[in-house]
Each structure stands twice: as structure tokens, then as C-alpha cells.
Design a protein around this motif. Structure first.
Motif, short mmCIF file in Angstrom:
data_model
loop_
_atom_site.label_atom_id
_atom_site.label_comp_id
_atom_site.label_asym_id
_atom_site.label_seq_id
_atom_site.Cartn_x
_atom_site.Cartn_y
_atom_site.Cartn_z
N GLU A 121 0.83 -1.21 0.00
CA GLU A 121 0.00 0.00 0.00
C GLU A 121 0.86 1.26 0.00
O GLU A 121 0.51 2.26 -0.64
CB GLU A 121 -0.93 0.00 1.22
CG GLU A 121 -2.07 -1.00 1.15
CD GLU A 121 -1.62 -2.45 1.30
OE1 GLU A 121 -2.34 -3.36 0.83
OE2 GLU A 121 -0.55 -2.69 1.91
N THR A 164 -3.01 1.21 9.58
CA THR A 164 -3.86 0.61 10.60
C THR A 164 -3.04 -0.23 11.58
O THR A 164 -3.58 -0.72 12.57
CB THR A 164 -4.93 -0.30 9.96
OG1 THR A 164 -4.28 -1.27 9.12
CG2 THR A 164 -5.92 0.52 9.16
N ASN A 188 -5.25 0.17 5.39
CA ASN A 188 -5.06 -1.20 5.87
C ASN A 188 -3.88 -1.83 5.13
O ASN A 188 -3.96 -2.08 3.92
CB ASN A 188 -6.32 -2.02 5.65
CG ASN A 188 -6.16 -3.46 6.12
OD1 ASN A 188 -5.19 -3.79 6.80
ND2 ASN A 188 -7.10 -4.31 5.75
N ASP A 192 -6.09 -9.33 4.56
CA ASP A 192 -7.48 -9.70 4.85
C ASP A 192 -7.80 -9.70 6.34
O ASP A 192 -8.92 -10.03 6.72
CB ASP A 192 -7.76 -11.10 4.28
CG ASP A 192 -7.66 -11.13 2.76
OD1 ASP A 192 -7.95 -10.09 2.15
OD2 ASP A 192 -7.27 -12.18 2.21
N ASP A 194 -8.95 -8.52 9.92
CA ASP A 194 -9.86 -7.50 10.41
C ASP A 194 -9.06 -6.47 11.19
O ASP A 194 -8.25 -6.81 12.06
CB ASP A 194 -10.93 -8.12 11.33
CG ASP A 194 -11.89 -9.00 10.56
OD1 ASP A 194 -12.11 -8.74 9.37
OD2 ASP A 194 -12.41 -9.97 11.17
N PRO A 203 -11.89 7.49 7.58
CA PRO A 203 -12.36 6.53 6.57
C PRO A 203 -11.23 5.57 6.17
O PRO A 203 -10.05 5.93 6.22
CB PRO A 203 -12.76 7.41 5.38
CG PRO A 203 -12.84 8.81 5.93
CD PRO A 203 -11.87 8.87 7.07
N LEU A 204 -11.61 4.37 5.77
CA LEU A 204 -10.62 3.38 5.35
C LEU A 204 -10.39 3.52 3.85
O LEU A 204 -11.29 3.27 3.04
CB LEU A 204 -11.11 1.97 5.69
CG LEU A 204 -10.11 0.83 5.45
CD1 LEU A 204 -8.85 1.00 6.31
CD2 LEU A 204 -10.76 -0.52 5.76
N ASN A 206 -8.76 1.79 1.68
CA ASN A 206 -8.88 0.57 0.88
C ASN A 206 -10.31 0.36 0.38
O ASN A 206 -10.52 -0.07 -0.75
CB ASN A 206 -8.44 -0.65 1.70
CG ASN A 206 -7.10 -0.44 2.37
OD1 ASN A 206 -6.95 0.44 3.21
ND2 ASN A 206 -6.12 -1.26 2.01
N ARG A 207 -11.30 0.65 1.23
CA ARG A 207 -12.70 0.48 0.82
C ARG A 207 -13.12 1.57 -0.16
O ARG A 207 -13.87 1.33 -1.11
CB ARG A 207 -13.60 0.53 2.05
CG ARG A 207 -13.46 -0.70 2.95
CD ARG A 207 -14.31 -0.57 4.19
NE ARG A 207 -14.06 -1.68 5.11
CZ ARG A 207 -14.38 -1.64 6.40
NH1 ARG A 207 -14.94 -0.56 6.92
NH2 ARG A 207 -14.12 -2.68 7.17
N LEU A 208 -12.63 2.78 0.05
CA LEU A 208 -13.03 3.91 -0.78
C LEU A 208 -12.57 3.76 -2.22
O LEU A 208 -13.23 4.24 -3.14
CB LEU A 208 -12.49 5.21 -0.20
CG LEU A 208 -13.08 5.63 1.16
CD1 LEU A 208 -12.33 6.82 1.72
CD2 LEU A 208 -14.57 5.96 1.02
N GLU A 210 -12.26 0.96 -3.88
CA GLU A 210 -12.82 -0.22 -4.56
C GLU A 210 -13.69 0.18 -5.74
O GLU A 210 -13.74 -0.51 -6.75
CB GLU A 210 -13.62 -1.06 -3.56
CG GLU A 210 -12.75 -1.82 -2.57
CD GLU A 210 -13.57 -2.58 -1.55
OE1 GLU A 210 -14.81 -2.45 -1.57
OE2 GLU A 210 -12.97 -3.29 -0.71
N ASP A 211 -14.41 1.30 -5.58
CA ASP A 211 -15.30 1.76 -6.66
C ASP A 211 -14.66 2.83 -7.53
O ASP A 211 -15.31 3.34 -8.45
CB ASP A 211 -16.60 2.31 -6.05
CG ASP A 211 -17.37 1.23 -5.29
OD1 ASP A 211 -17.34 0.07 -5.74
OD2 ASP A 211 -17.98 1.57 -4.27
#
Length: 638
Positions: A121, A164, A188, A192, A194, A203-204, A206-208, A210-211
Motif C-alpha cells: 500500500e 492501521t 489497511n 485480509d 480485520d 475513513p478506510l 482501501n474500501r473507498l 474499490e469503486d
């Protein structure tokens, strides 16, 4: 023997003697020097040509990465904790991140602070920011408290990205109130698993992403970038106390990419073992930038673990290892690994490998080539030992200096002022063979850029003017070197208020200020002391208590230890304390260090109370003569 024969014999003997003397004193040294020059000059000419090509062809490191991507898209680029990524993966993920940063309003030359450990990352973010012309600020993720606050503020970031990883996240969480107004995102780096984010408002990332679109980033976003812009900020400690943000220019990063691969004999088949931190110049240049240029595979480690080193190298068929000196010493201290001599490592490259362990390290592990070098993040002095010469950091031959634009010299110096000594004409004085001198490097207009972000005053303190002729300008490295008769240069020591421990520069003022915050301490004098075969200098604090007492209570010892743990990175915490009844000052009211350094922490020499960090209690305790003996014989570790 008649007179004629005696005269002939005498003449012949004299001629033979003179010939032998001339051979030993003139011809043999000359031929030997020519041997070294003939080996080095063609290589440096070739490197010079390659460097000029890179400077002409690329205005940023992304250009080099995209060239490598064309040839090696499906080749593995990074292996990390069981995860593997190709160059195409790196391109796709960094595109997603770059598009996300654009949506957040990040523009060319905007700064984003990275408080992130070694991880894929880190690399994706670094590439993403450079794709849009933004500047990653690479913070030492072990910083805490004031050092962390200062390092973030000084780079004026538009955004902060926080690992994280628990200890890193906690350090930033503890100072979050000082970061109001700056968006903070969690990253993160643990795959994988948690993860728990201590601050729910972060905000994380990695999730943001994805889209986010993985469409290529238009070169227009970095079209305005020049060689005088920054690739990133890298932090260094110095005599001003707190970390300084060094301008790591595009020109410097492109130059490094141009010569690292050929010097290291690298290709796309090279496999790099990268356990040095990516926020550090060595890890960034000889790990990441090296791989981006050559197409090499990087075996990335979150941190260095000596006990796993050879098993990792054998498992991954590692061929190239960048190091710092302590890195090699820690490996050498490990018990033998069954397959340690069946490895495929061809080159170890780095700085700080002690002469005392060089040969042992090379022979024990059958290392074909060790390339020791010298350089600094902000400086213009660079040396490299390509001859496998034990202990040398490079060569300072007069001929090479003639060919080198930024000429380097060793000059006589004053230890207390950390400045050169001048002759009756006000000029600096070069040292003789074998004499320790201060390394200085000539500044040339093409590379004479500002060193520190927003701090021209700090720049000026590093320069020396009117060195050999009126108007010339040289960089003062602050480092002491000496040369042998073949002009091989060897590192001797550092001068000034900075010393080196565990591969990191420790600022004495920064450490002193931490102690001075305690209400029972009047003053603190911090210095590094040489000890046994430990590389660098171990930290020691001489303290003056405000109560006038000449000893520390258990409560005070606990408070000092706790304060250091909270406020300083581990390498900067003094291992030894000395309580003085009075502080000695120089004529200009500076704390004297030299006598204290010479006495060190030897209770047989020091009458004042001494304390040390006990490896068993993890706190400061009295240093007895028996404890000192245990440390000396290696039974008690520092």
C-alpha cells in the motif's frame, strides 16, 4: 677485486638499488593507482551518459515506471506476507488511488503525509501521488508526540494517510487534536485481517478505492512538473533538534534510477530483499526506485528480522540486498542457518558495514561482492566502493576529482565548531594521507537547490564559502573521513550535535528537550559514546536536577523512562544516564561534551551516579560495576 671491477660493481649495485627504490616509491604506486583509475573511469563515463539520457528522457519517475511496465506488465513486482503483485497490478491499483485523490481535490505539488509502514500500500500510494504530480511526505512511522506533530505540520499536507498497524495508528491518534482541519484516512496494510480503527471518523482508504476508476492517469496532470520539483519529502534529524523535511528533487531521484541498476549489475531477473524502511533514502532508492527501473522483483518485509533473513533469502532466491551496517551485524550474531551458504545473493550494498566484521561477514556467508557507499539525503557528497576494498566507502583520487563536477575534499577541522580550520589567507586546508578530515562537496549551479522545505536558514548553516578561492561554495557534510595511499576513503566519525545509532541520526537537542520537560530536571546534555564493537554511538544523557540533588529516586527514574518511551523513537532513547552536580560550559556558553564522551558510562572513571536501561526490568536502574562488566563481556545487551 681490482679497482675497475669494484667501481663497476658499486655502480651496478647503486643502479639496482635506485631502480628498486624508484619502483617502490614511484612506478609501482603510479601503476597501482592507474589500475584503479582504469577500472573506475570507463564505468563512470558510461554511467554519466546513462544519467544524461534519463535526465533528457524523463521529467519524473513515473516515466521510468511506465517504460518498465511495457516490458514486464505480467511479471511479479512485489511479494509481501504471502501476497504477490505484478507490475500490472501495481499500475491498476495506483490508478484507482490516483483517481480517488483527484476526486479529493489533490493537485500537482500538493503534499500528502504518509505515516505508513513497509507494505504494498505504501508503494501504490507513492506511485498514485506521483502520477498526479502530488508530493508524498515520507514520515518515520516510529515518531511520537512533538516530533510527529512537527514533522506533519512542517510539510503543510492536504491529507494524512495513517497505517492501521496498531502502534502507528496509536501514535497518530494521540496527537489527532493537533491535526484539526487536515483530512485523515486509515490505510489497511494487513491484508485480509480485520482491523480496528481507533478513530471512527477516519475513513478506510482501501474500501473507498474499490469503486474508483482504474483508468490510466493523463500525463497532463504532471506536465508542469520539472526536475526542480519534489519527488517526495524525506526526513532527517540534525542539530536543530526536530526532524527536517528534505526536498528530494525529481532530478535526484531520476539520477539515482539511472545509475543504481548498472552499478548493482541488475536486470529484470534480480530479486531484491527489502527490509529497510521505505521512508528512508536507502530503502527508497536501492529498493523501490531500483525495482521500478530494472523490473526486478522486490521481496518486501514490514521490518527487518535477523533470525529469518537467510531462510527468506533461500526461499525467494534473493540476489541483491540493500543494508545498513547494523543490519549485517545483527545477521552475524545469529546462529548458523542450515542452508546459509547455498543462497543466491550476489551483492550486498549499503553503508555502515564495520571494518571489524566486513571480512568475517563476507567469508562466513560467501558473499561475492559488497558495495559500500556514502551519501546523505540532502547533501551533494557521494562515494562508492566498487573495488571490494574492505572498509572503504569509495575513492577520492585527484584524477576522479578532476572529472567530477561537484569536487570533494577532506579538510582540517575544529571539532567543537564543526567548521573547517582556515590558513593565514582564510582558506581551508586539505589534510594529508591518513589524516582525518572533514568531507566537503563543491556546489554547482545545476544542482544547487534549496535543501530543506521552507528553511533557507537551515540551508545556509550547511554551507561553507570562500573555501579555496573567493566566491566558491561547498556543502559541509559534518562527517570525518580519512584516505589511504591509494585514495580509498574510510569513514571515521560524525561531528556536531548529531550522532548515529541503529542506522538513524539522533538529534541531541530533541532528546534534551524531552528531559527538560520534566519538572525535576534543570538541564540535560545529550551525547553519543563509543563502546566496544557496537557501531555508531550509544545515547547517554548527563542531567542536572533542579533540586540540587545528586541522585535519582526510583520514581524519577520511572518518570524519565516513561517520558522517553512516549516522546522518542526507540533509537533516540538514551541507554545511560549520568547525574551531575554542575554542568560545564564552553566560553560561548555551550554544553561541553568531549570530556563526558571520553569518560562514557564507565563507573571506574565516573564519580557521578550512573543509571542504565535494564534489559530485564525495562527501566532505568543504577549502573553498578558488576552490571558494567556484564555489558562489557556481552552478557547484558544494549
Amino acid at each position: 677485486m681490482d679497482k675497475d671491477n669494484l667501481a663497476a660493481f658499486t655502480t651496478t649495485t647503486a643502479l639496482i638499488g635506485s631502480s628498486i627504490l624508484l619502483w617502490k616509491k614511484l612506478f609501482k604506486p603510479g601503476l597501482q593507482l592507474m589500475y584503479y583509475e582504469l577500472k573506475e573511469i570507463p564505468k563512470f563515463i558510461s554511467l554519466g551518459k546513462r544519467m544524461m539520457h534519463y535526465i533528457d528522457a524523463y521529467n519524473d519517475i513515473i516515466g521510468v515506471f511506465e517504460r518498465t511496465l511495457k516490458f514486464h506488465a505480467n511479471k511479479t513486482m512485489v511479494v509481501f506476507e504471502g501476497r504477490s503483485y505484478t507490475f500490472a497490478d501495481a499500475n491498476r491499483i495506483s490508478n484507482q488511488m490516483a483517481n480517488f485523490f483527484l476526486m479529493q481535490g489533490i493537485k500537482p505539488n500538493d503534499v500528502v503525509a504518509l505515516v505508513i509502514s513497509n507494505s504494498p500500500e505504501f508503494i501504490w500510494i507513492f506511485l498514485a501521488l506521483r502520477k498526479i504530480g502530488a508530493v508524498p511526505s515520507l514520515l518515520n512511522h516510529s515518531l511520537q508526540g512533538k516530533g510527529l506533530i512537527h514533522s506533519i505540520r512542517i510539510c503543510d499536507p492536504r491529507m494524512i494517510l495513517v497505517d492501521t498497524y496498531k502502534s502507528i495508528q496509536k501514535n497518530v491518534y494521540n496527537v489527532k487534536d493537533e491535526m484539526k482541519g487536515i483530512p485523515i484516512f486509515a490505510v489497511n496494510t494487513e491484508g485480509d485481517r480485520d482491523v480496528i480503527i481507533e478513530e471512527p471518523t477516519w475513513p478506510l482508504l482501501n474500501r473507498l478505492i474499490e469503486d474508483a476508476s482504474d483508468e490510466p492517469i493523463s500525463p497532463e496532470h504532471r506536465s508542469s512538473i520539472t526536475h526542480k520539483d519534489n519527488t517526495c519529502y524525506i526526513y532527517t534529524s540534525g542539530t536543530t533538534g526536530l526532524p527536517k523535511a528534505v526536498n528530494f528533487y525529481v532530478l535526484k531521484s531520476i539520477t539515482l534510477m539511472s545509475f543504481v541498476s548498472p552499478i548493482m549489475e541488475s536486470s529484470s531477473n534480480t530479486i531484491i530483499y527489502l527490509a529497510l524502511p521505505l521512508y528512508h533514502t536507502s530503502g527508497l532508492a536501492f529498493g523501490l526506485l531500483h525495482g521500478l527501473d530494472s523490473g526486478a522483483k522486490i521481496i518486501l518485509k514490514r521490518k527487518f528480522t535477523a533470525s529469518k533473513f537467510w531462510s527468506d533469502c533461500c526461499e525467494h532466491n534473493v540476489t541483491f540486498v540493500p543494508y545498513i551496517g547494523e543490519f549485517c551485524r545483527y545477521i552475524l550474531a545469529q546462529p548458523d542457518y542450515p542452508h546459509q551458504k547455498s543462497h543466491k545473493v550476489k551483492i550486498f550494498c549499503g553503508n555502515g558495514l564495520g571494518r571489524d566484521i566486513w571480512q568475517e561477514f563476507k567469508e562466513r556467508y560467501r558473499i561475492p561482492k559488497i558495495i559500500e557507499l556514502y551519501g546523505s539525503t540532502e547533501g551533494n557528497c557521494f562515494l562508492i566502493n566498487l573495488q571490494n576494498k574492505i572498509g572503504a566507502i569509495g575513492r577520492l583520487s585527484p584524477l576522479m576529482n578532476m572529472l567530477r563536477p561537484n569536487k570533494m575534499y577532506l579538510v582540517k577541522y575544529d571539532l567543537d565548531s564543526a567548521q573547517p580550520i582556515r590558513n593565514e589567507n582564510g582558506r581551508c586546508i586539505p589534510v594529508n594521507e591518513g589524516e582525518v578530515g572533514l568531507l566537503i562537496g563543491k556546489c554547482i549551479p545545476e544542482t544547487d537547490f534549496q535543501m530543506y522545505k521552507n528553511r533557507k536558514d537551515l540551508d545556509e548553516a550547511k554551507f561553507i564559502r570562500n573555501v579555496f578561492v573567493e566566491g566558491d561554495k561547498y556543502f559541509n557534510s559534518g562527517d570525518l573521513l580519512y584516505m589511504d595511499s591509494d585514495y580509498f576513503a574510510y569513514f571515521s566519525d560524525r561531528i556536531g550535535d548529531t550522532f548515529r545509532w541503529k542506522g538513524e541520526n539522533v538529534s541531541t537537542l530533541e532528546v534534551a528537550n524531552v528531559f527538560r520537560e520534566l519538572d525535576f530536571i534543570n538541564d540535560a546534555n545529550i551525547y553519543g559514546v563509543k563502546f566496544a564493537n557496537y557501531p555508531g554511538r550509544v545515547g547517554m544523557a548527563s542531567l542536572l536536577f533542579s533540586s540540587g540533588k545528586h541522585h535519582a529516586t526510583d520514581e524519577q527514574l520511572a518518570q524519565m523512562y516513561e517520558k522517553c518511551q512516549k516522546s522518542l523513537p526507540s533509537y533516540a532513547i538514551p541507554h545511560f544516564l549520568r547525574i551531575q552536580s554542575d554542568m560545564n560550559l564552553t566560553g560561548t556558553f555551550k554544553l561541553q561534551k568531549r570530556a563526558l564522551q571520553e569518560e562514557g558510562f564507565n563507573p571506574n572513571l565516573v564519580c557521578d551516579p550512573l543509571y542504565y536501561i535494564s534489559p530485564t526490568t525495562k527501566s532505568y536502574v543504577p549502573l553498578t560495576k558488576d552490571a558494567y562488566t556484564q555489558i562489557c563481556i556481552g552478557k547484558s545487551k544494549l
